[in-house]
Scaffold this motif. Structure first.
Motif, PDB file in Angstrom:
ATOM      1  N   GLY A  25       4.148  15.502  -5.945  1.00 10.56           N
ATOM      2  CA  GLY A  25       5.593  15.634  -6.034  1.00 10.56           C
ATOM      3  C   GLY A  25       6.302  14.580  -5.191  1.00 10.56           C
ATOM      4  N   TRP A  26       7.594  14.423  -5.501  1.00 10.60           N
ATOM      5  CA  TRP A  26       8.367  13.382  -4.822  1.00 10.60           C
ATOM      6  C   TRP A  26       8.538  13.666  -3.330  1.00 10.60           C
ATOM      7  CZ3 TRP A  26      10.082   8.774  -4.148  1.00 10.60           C
ATOM      8  CH2 TRP A  26      11.162   8.539  -3.286  1.00 10.60           C
ATOM      9  N   VAL A  27       8.716  14.893  -2.965  1.00 13.05           N
ATOM     10  CA  VAL A  27       8.995  15.175  -1.561  1.00 13.05           C
ATOM     11  C   VAL A  27       7.837  14.720  -0.683  1.00 13.05           C
ATOM     12  CG1 VAL A  27       9.427  17.014   0.114  1.00 13.05           C
ATOM     13  CG2 VAL A  27      10.547  17.081  -2.125  1.00 13.05           C
ATOM     14  N   ILE A  28       6.622  14.983  -1.092  1.00 10.93           N
ATOM     15  CA  ILE A  28       5.464  14.581  -0.285  1.00 10.93           C
ATOM     16  C   ILE A  28       5.202  13.090  -0.420  1.00 10.93           C
ATOM     17  CG2 ILE A  28       2.984  14.904   0.051  1.00 10.93           C
ATOM     18  CD1 ILE A  28       3.319  17.781  -0.854  1.00 10.93           C
ATOM     19  N   ALA A  51       8.203  17.805  -8.769  1.00 11.02           N
ATOM     20  CA  ALA A  51       8.044  18.685  -7.611  1.00 11.02           C
ATOM     21  C   ALA A  51       6.601  18.805  -7.176  1.00 11.02           C
ATOM     22  CB  ALA A  51       8.605  20.077  -7.929  1.00 11.02           C
ATOM     23  N   GLY A  52       5.657  18.585  -8.112  1.00  7.43           N
ATOM     24  CA  GLY A  52       4.244  18.600  -7.766  1.00  7.43           C
ATOM     25  C   GLY A  52       3.778  19.948  -7.262  1.00  7.43           C
ATOM     26  N   VAL A  53       3.041  19.939  -6.168  1.00 10.97           N
ATOM     27  CA  VAL A  53       2.488  21.178  -5.604  1.00 10.97           C
ATOM     28  C   VAL A  53       3.570  22.079  -5.031  1.00 10.97           C
ATOM     29  CG1 VAL A  53       0.258  20.108  -5.099  1.00 10.97           C
ATOM     30  CG2 VAL A  53       2.077  20.030  -3.394  1.00 10.97           C
ATOM     31  N   GLY A  89       0.810  -1.214   0.000  1.00 12.37           N
ATOM     32  CA  GLY A  89       0.000   0.000   0.000  1.00 12.37           C
ATOM     33  C   GLY A  89       0.842   1.262   0.000  1.00 12.37           C
ATOM     34  N   ALA A  90       1.940   1.274   0.748  1.00 11.58           N
ATOM     35  CA  ALA A  90       2.810   2.453   0.781  1.00 11.58           C
ATOM     36  C   ALA A  90       3.427   2.716  -0.590  1.00 11.58           C
ATOM     37  CB  ALA A  90       3.906   2.257   1.840  1.00 11.58           C
ATOM     38  N   PHE A  91       3.843   1.669  -1.289  1.00 11.93           N
ATOM     39  CA  PHE A  91       4.417   1.845  -2.619  1.00 11.93           C
ATOM     40  C   PHE A  91       3.353   2.285  -3.626  1.00 11.93           C
ATOM     41  CE2 PHE A  91       7.922  -0.514  -0.792  1.00 11.93           C
ATOM     42  CZ  PHE A  91       9.029   0.008  -1.451  1.00 11.93           C
ATOM     43  N   LEU A  92       2.151   1.748  -3.502  1.00 15.72           N
ATOM     44  CA  LEU A  92       1.092   2.158  -4.425  1.00 15.72           C
ATOM     45  C   LEU A  92       0.700   3.615  -4.216  1.00 15.72           C
ATOM     46  CD1 LEU A  92      -1.244  -1.000  -4.436  1.00 15.72           C
ATOM     47  CD2 LEU A  92       0.320  -0.223  -6.236  1.00 15.72           C
ATOM     48  N   VAL A  93       0.625   4.058  -2.971  1.00 10.17           N
ATOM     49  CA  VAL A  93       0.311   5.470  -2.690  1.00 10.17           C
ATOM     50  C   VAL A  93       1.376   6.376  -3.281  1.00 10.17           C
ATOM     51  CG1 VAL A  93       0.144   7.171  -0.835  1.00 10.17           C
ATOM     52  CG2 VAL A  93      -1.092   5.007  -0.660  1.00 10.17           C
ATOM     53  N   ASN A  94       2.641   5.973  -3.165  1.00 18.47           N
ATOM     54  CA  ASN A  94       3.716   6.778  -3.750  1.00 18.47           C
ATOM     55  C   ASN A  94       3.595   6.827  -5.263  1.00 18.47           C
ATOM     56  OD1 ASN A  94       6.522   8.041  -3.753  1.00 18.47           O
ATOM     57  ND2 ASN A  94       6.882   6.172  -4.927  1.00 18.47           N
TER      58      ASN A  94
END
Length: 223
Positions: free
Chosen positions: A167-170, A216-218, A154-159
């Motif tokens: 973004g990657w940081v979040i 970077a996303g948001v 689940g953690a990998f799917l959420v990422n």
């Protein structure tokens, strides 16, 4: 003085010491005649229970079991042949920056793979056996912890779902924090701070060190 039995006296006592007759050693067996079992031995005559017979019986079975290693030899040989064939189709692109061209290295690697496959096959044919790998101290009777496995998935799917949007940081922070939670760590605040630090370090390492910009996303324009 001793009394004589014919004069009404008791017979003279005989000596109590009895000489033991030494046992004569058994005659050696004639040449070519198998010797029988020793006296007092429990092993029946003609039994072949010695260690040499057991080892001789186990060796063919062990060699039959090692025939599966010929598959590894064949795999190495096929890979080596494919590498050489692919290298031979490569053009001659020689420049001042690369005077040897792209052919020699794959040709050398393919030839080495063929040599390793041949040496390995000879070793297997001679009865060589690889030592079994020392496994970890794992109890195979313990059931699989499906809760931990599913939480990690689940953690990998959420990422994977949120990396482009947030973004990657979040998303990386959620990945690291969720992985620590799935593995049983319950220091939530400390894990969150470590996850944020890891996400920022990896973001700038890829951007500055490797020249690869992670999403970077948001946070676009802030990072």
């Amino acid at each position: 003085m001793t009394t004589r039995p014919d004069r009404g006296g008791d017979p003279p006592p005989r000596s109590a010491a009895v000489r033991s007759v030494p046992e004569q050693p058994a005659a050696p067996a004639a040449e070519g005649t198998p010797a029988g079992p020793a006296a007092g031995s429990d092993a029946p005559a003609g039994s072949d229970a010695g260690p040499d017979h057991a080892g001789a019986a186990a060796t063919p079975a062990a060699r039959r079991g090692d025939r599966a290693q010929y598959g590894v030899c064949a795999f190495l040989a096929v890979v080596g042949g494919l590498v050489i064939a692919d290298a031979l189709r490569t053009g001659h692109a020689i420049s001042t920056a690369d005077p040897i061209g792209p052919k020699p290295v794959p040709l050398l690697l393919g030839a080495l793979l063929l040599v390793v496959a041949a040496i390995y096959a000879v070793d297997v044919a001679r009865g060589g056996r690889g030592e079994p790998e020392a496994g970890e101290d794992v109890d195979l009777t313990t059931p699989v912890d499906w809760r931990t496995v599913l939480l990690l998935i689940g953690a990998f799917l959420v990422n994977a779902v949120l990396i482009d949007r947030l973004g990657w940081v979040i998303s990386g922070t959620l990945l690291f924090w969720g992985s620590a939670f799935a593995l049983g760590n319950r220091h939530h605040v400390r894990n969150l701070l470590i996850a944020v630090a890891l996400s920022l370090v990896t973001f700038y390492t890829f951007a500055i060190g490797l020249g690869v910009s992670l999403p970077a996303g948001v946070l676009q324009g802030i990072l």
